[in-house]
Design a protein around this motif. Structure first.
Motif, short mmCIF file in Angstrom:
data_model
loop_
_atom_site.label_atom_id
_atom_site.label_comp_id
_atom_site.label_asym_id
_atom_site.label_seq_id
_atom_site.Cartn_x
_atom_site.Cartn_y
_atom_site.Cartn_z
N ASN A 44 14.74 -2.64 4.39
CA ASN A 44 13.81 -2.38 5.49
C ASN A 44 12.83 -3.56 5.68
N GLY A 45 13.33 -4.77 5.42
CA GLY A 45 12.53 -5.97 5.64
C GLY A 45 11.55 -6.29 4.53
N ASN A 46 11.60 -5.56 3.42
CA ASN A 46 10.65 -5.76 2.32
C ASN A 46 11.38 -5.99 1.00
N GLN A 47 10.87 -6.91 0.21
CA GLN A 47 11.44 -7.16 -1.10
C GLN A 47 10.88 -6.16 -2.11
N ILE A 48 11.78 -5.68 -2.97
CA ILE A 48 11.40 -4.67 -3.95
C ILE A 48 12.42 -4.68 -5.08
N SER A 49 11.99 -4.34 -6.28
CA SER A 49 12.92 -4.30 -7.42
C SER A 49 13.61 -2.94 -7.50
N ALA A 50 14.75 -2.95 -8.15
CA ALA A 50 15.48 -1.70 -8.38
C ALA A 50 14.62 -0.73 -9.18
N GLU A 51 13.90 -1.24 -10.18
CA GLU A 51 13.04 -0.38 -10.99
C GLU A 51 11.94 0.27 -10.16
N THR A 52 11.33 -0.49 -9.28
CA THR A 52 10.27 0.08 -8.45
C THR A 52 10.82 1.17 -7.55
N ILE A 53 12.02 1.00 -7.07
CA ILE A 53 12.62 2.05 -6.24
C ILE A 53 12.83 3.32 -7.08
N GLY A 54 13.24 3.14 -8.33
CA GLY A 54 13.37 4.29 -9.22
C GLY A 54 12.05 5.01 -9.39
N LYS A 55 10.99 4.24 -9.54
CA LYS A 55 9.66 4.84 -9.65
C LYS A 55 9.25 5.52 -8.35
N LEU A 56 9.68 4.96 -7.22
CA LEU A 56 9.37 5.59 -5.92
C LEU A 56 10.01 6.97 -5.80
N ILE A 57 11.20 7.14 -6.36
CA ILE A 57 11.82 8.46 -6.35
C ILE A 57 10.88 9.47 -7.00
N VAL A 58 10.32 9.09 -8.13
CA VAL A 58 9.41 9.98 -8.87
C VAL A 58 8.15 10.24 -8.07
N LYS A 109 0.84 -1.21 0.00
CA LYS A 109 0.00 0.00 0.00
C LYS A 109 0.87 1.26 0.00
N TYR A 110 1.95 1.23 0.80
CA TYR A 110 2.88 2.35 0.87
C TYR A 110 3.49 2.61 -0.51
N VAL A 111 3.96 1.57 -1.16
CA VAL A 111 4.56 1.69 -2.48
C VAL A 111 3.52 2.19 -3.49
N GLN A 112 2.35 1.59 -3.49
CA GLN A 112 1.32 1.96 -4.46
C GLN A 112 0.89 3.42 -4.31
N ARG A 113 0.88 3.90 -3.08
CA ARG A 113 0.51 5.29 -2.81
C ARG A 113 1.40 6.25 -3.60
N TYR A 114 2.69 5.94 -3.66
CA TYR A 114 3.61 6.80 -4.42
C TYR A 114 3.55 6.52 -5.91
N LEU A 115 3.42 5.27 -6.30
CA LEU A 115 3.36 4.93 -7.73
C LEU A 115 2.14 5.57 -8.38
N ASP A 116 1.06 5.70 -7.62
CA ASP A 116 -0.17 6.31 -8.16
C ASP A 116 0.00 7.78 -8.53
N HIS A 117 1.04 8.42 -8.02
CA HIS A 117 1.29 9.83 -8.33
C HIS A 117 1.95 10.03 -9.69
N ILE A 118 2.52 8.98 -10.25
CA ILE A 118 3.25 9.11 -11.52
C ILE A 118 2.23 9.23 -12.65
N PRO A 119 2.23 10.37 -13.36
CA PRO A 119 1.16 10.64 -14.32
C PRO A 119 1.24 9.91 -15.66
N SER A 120 2.35 9.24 -15.95
CA SER A 120 2.44 8.52 -17.22
C SER A 120 3.29 7.26 -17.04
N GLU A 121 3.26 6.42 -18.05
CA GLU A 121 4.06 5.19 -18.04
C GLU A 121 5.55 5.48 -18.18
N ASP A 122 5.89 6.62 -18.76
CA ASP A 122 7.29 6.98 -18.98
C ASP A 122 7.87 7.60 -17.71
#
Length: 167
Positions: free
Chosen positions: A135-149, A6-19
């Protein structure tokens, strides 16, 4: 869905495009544009007691992005060591952002963002799919990049909703 998802999705939902790599660039430019219009005095504004000043928020963006960069690098390179979390409130309390000039904080943000862009734009696409544990959670490098955005856009929204209206 777990709390982490849910935490991750909250931030991913802010990204306005696929790029998302283009959105990384755009969100950085928007952040610089907004902060370039603040005076030193305005940059010390916090919209409520115990909330960060605009300077602290800007340094929080840089700090978080640096932590995320390291995670991306480690996972993209195949590092299997579990990486620790970080306490954003502790980092902010120990940042001394309000003692620095706004221009120095803005320069730092721009350099950190440029570093993220280079890291992510030059990474092998298969390496960005690598998964690690932070932080005890599995995540991909790409998803972390998207989290920055998404994290950056989240804070831009807060600036527009809670800071700009009260300056």
């Amino acid at each position: 869905m777990t709390d982490f998802q849910k935490y991750v999705q909250r931030y991913l939902d802010h990204i306005p495009s696929e790029d998302w790599l283009e959105e990384l660039k755009k969100s950085g430019e928007r952040t610089v544009e907004i902060y370039s219009n603040f005076t030193e005095e305005q940059s010390l504004f916090a919209y409520a007691e115990r909330k960060w000043t605009l300077k602290e928020l800007l340094l929080h963006l840089s700090d978080t992005e640096r932590v995320f960069q390291y995670r991306i690098l480690a996972f993209a390179r195949g590092d299997k060591n579990e990486l620790p979390g970080f306490d954003e409130e502790l980092y902010a309390d120990q940042s001394f952002a309000n003692e620095r000039s706004l221009s120095s904080l803005l320069e730092e943000y721009q350099l950190v963002r440029k570093s993220s862009q280079i890291l992510l734009e030059t990474a092998n696409l298969s390496a960005l799919k690598n998964i690690g544990t932070a932080n005890g959670n599995q995540i991909s490098a790409e998803t972390i990049g998207k989290l920055i955005v998404g994290h950056n856009i989240h804070h831009l929204n807060i600036i527009e909703e809670r800071y700009l209206l009260n300056l």
